[in-house]
Design a protein around this motif. Structure first.
Motif, PDB file in Angstrom:
ATOM      1  N   TYR A 180     -11.477  31.484  13.075  1.00 45.64           N
ATOM      2  CA  TYR A 180     -11.589  31.392  11.617  1.00 45.64           C
ATOM      3  C   TYR A 180     -12.784  32.199  11.083  1.00 45.64           C
ATOM      4  N   GLU A 237      -3.559  33.388  10.910  1.00 46.04           N
ATOM      5  CA  GLU A 237      -4.946  33.784  10.744  1.00 46.04           C
ATOM      6  C   GLU A 237      -5.107  35.302  10.721  1.00 46.04           C
ATOM      7  N   ARG A 240      -3.407  36.329   7.098  1.00 45.02           N
ATOM      8  CA  ARG A 240      -3.649  35.646   5.829  1.00 45.02           C
ATOM      9  C   ARG A 240      -4.342  36.489   4.758  1.00 45.02           C
TER      10      ARG A 240
ATOM     11  N   TYR B 180      -2.727  30.580   1.151  1.00 38.05           N
ATOM     12  CA  TYR B 180      -3.915  31.294   1.601  1.00 38.05           C
ATOM     13  C   TYR B 180      -4.909  31.539   0.455  1.00 38.05           C
ATOM     14  N   SER B 236      -3.934  24.194   9.859  1.00 35.50           N
ATOM     15  CA  SER B 236      -4.956  25.186  10.151  1.00 35.50           C
ATOM     16  C   SER B 236      -5.607  25.654   8.850  1.00 35.50           C
ATOM     17  N   GLU B 237      -4.790  25.866   7.840  1.00 38.24           N
ATOM     18  CA  GLU B 237      -5.272  26.369   6.550  1.00 38.24           C
ATOM     19  C   GLU B 237      -6.112  25.316   5.807  1.00 38.24           C
ATOM     20  N   ARG B 240      -9.535  25.122   8.115  1.00 39.87           N
ATOM     21  CA  ARG B 240     -10.275  26.285   8.620  1.00 39.87           C
ATOM     22  C   ARG B 240     -11.691  26.431   8.063  1.00 39.87           C
TER      23      ARG B 240
END
Lengths: 243, 243
Positions: A180, A237, A240, B180, B236-237, B240
């Motif tokens: 990240y 990731e 994004r 995102y 994850s988003e 993060r």
């Protein structure tokens, strides 16, 4: 009507050696078959319990009974159709953009799900070690949901391929750098490891960019991510900032 | 030695109604069983082909032959042990932090994978619609890899639960806002929809925060993400920035 020889041939295609000998594979279900028909895959023969494939010439299709479909299907609950296709020649590897490389992925569902993810994230090339499950395994074809027509899959000696590439090579490890917080390029090879053993020692030695997906749960206990869900997080990731 | 009655009872536990009647479920494999033993699950009985469970009193375990294990196992290739546990009382829902809510997830592998993801990302509470597959289904227990001991799973009337909550409610839709580019809170309920139909109309009406996972592949063709991989990307988003 499906002849005994046809049943024998089609069921044999569940095994890799017979797919190689005959250079044939099969797909089941309207959606996947239609996507294969609309792309460059060459149809050998279509078996269907209901005629809804007008684009297929009569000589290439047979209307069959449900009981016959059961005899040739690899599914516990057969769909309405099964089609045998020629295995296309392996295309050259496209060495640009992001490439997913699979180091001995054994589970057909995982390979299918990873292909579907690559399709979603616009990844055009997947490179597999020779020990990775065959893309024409019926369970893989099924799990790709048609993505098999849009992602090029190549089988190679993975160590040799990575050693020779000019692209940056990424892998995820427990002790890697926080994914990240790293600037991730739009060119490179991302290695995903085997379900039980992760990335093999031989491949690990060649990987220069060690990344890590941070863990938020109980650090002592939470074990690991499934390889398909890890691929989802990594591709998300990498991509994004372009969305 | 496993008696006929024991075989009948254990195999019956593959079905939800017998799990409810008996208030029992079973798990297979050393890792999952050890995690259940170390947490608050109450062991009914352990069947093992090799004695490596010193922590279990003799009255609670039986050394059995591989052939007997085959008779009680739900796996095509049985492990070395199977343990029957009591179903614990449903704990109260913890209404803080991030909560994953499942709107009719039917596939046991998907539920198991989602639990494993929740465990990884430190999500303590999963709320399931009544139509969601049972957490004590042997295939779910297997797929959680032990995460079942660390994530609280509750079955509720989902529409009612969401209507009454004070927390922000999120769902992903094709026409939602780019996930995102949104600031995501650390409190809220994230709804994941059914494999075939997505989030149901009834639930969709109650969702105020419509998010979307951008797609990079061929927009005309790429179909959808699998619910487990979508959950991976979303969690994850949400997490993060805390890593």
């Amino acid at each position: 009507m499906v002849s005994k020889n046809q049943i024998k041939l089609i069921t044999s295609l569940q095994q890799k050696k017979y797919r190689i000998n005959n250079q044939l594979f099969f797909a089941e279900g309207v959606k996947v078959i239609q996507e294969l028909l609309q792309s460059n895959f060459e149809l050998e023969h279509l078996y269907t319990t209901q005629f809804d494939f007008e684009e297929v010439p009569a000589a290439k299709k047979s209307l069959i009974h449900e009981n016959d479909l059961k005899k040739i299907s690899a599914l516990a609950t057969p769909n309405s159709c099964l089609a045998v296709f020629k295995i296309p020649q392996q295309k050259e590897i496209s060495n640009s953009g992001l490439i997913i490389a699979l180091d001995d992925i054994r589970d057909p569902g995982n390979l299918g799900t990873i292909l579907r993810l690559c399709d979603w994230f616009g990844i055009k090339q997947v490179v597999c070690s020779k020990e990775t499950v065959d893309i024409y395994n019926p369970k893989v074809v099924q799990a790709t949901m048609g993505s098999i027509t849009r992602v090029n899959v190549s089988y190679v000696d993975l160590a040799e391929y990575i050693t020779q590439t000019q692209l940056p090579v990424f892998g995820t490890f427990m002790d890697g750098e926080n994914i990240y917080k790293n600037i991730l390029p739009q060119e490179g090879i991302i290695i995903m490891g085997n379900e039980a053993n992760g990335i093999s020692e031989e491949i690990e030695k060649i990987i220069k960019n060690r990344l890590s997906i941070p863990r938020f749960g109980d650090l002592q206990k939470t074990e690991s991510l499934n390889v398909a869900t890890a691929t989802a997080i990594i591709l998300s990731e990498f991509k994004r900032n372009l969305a």
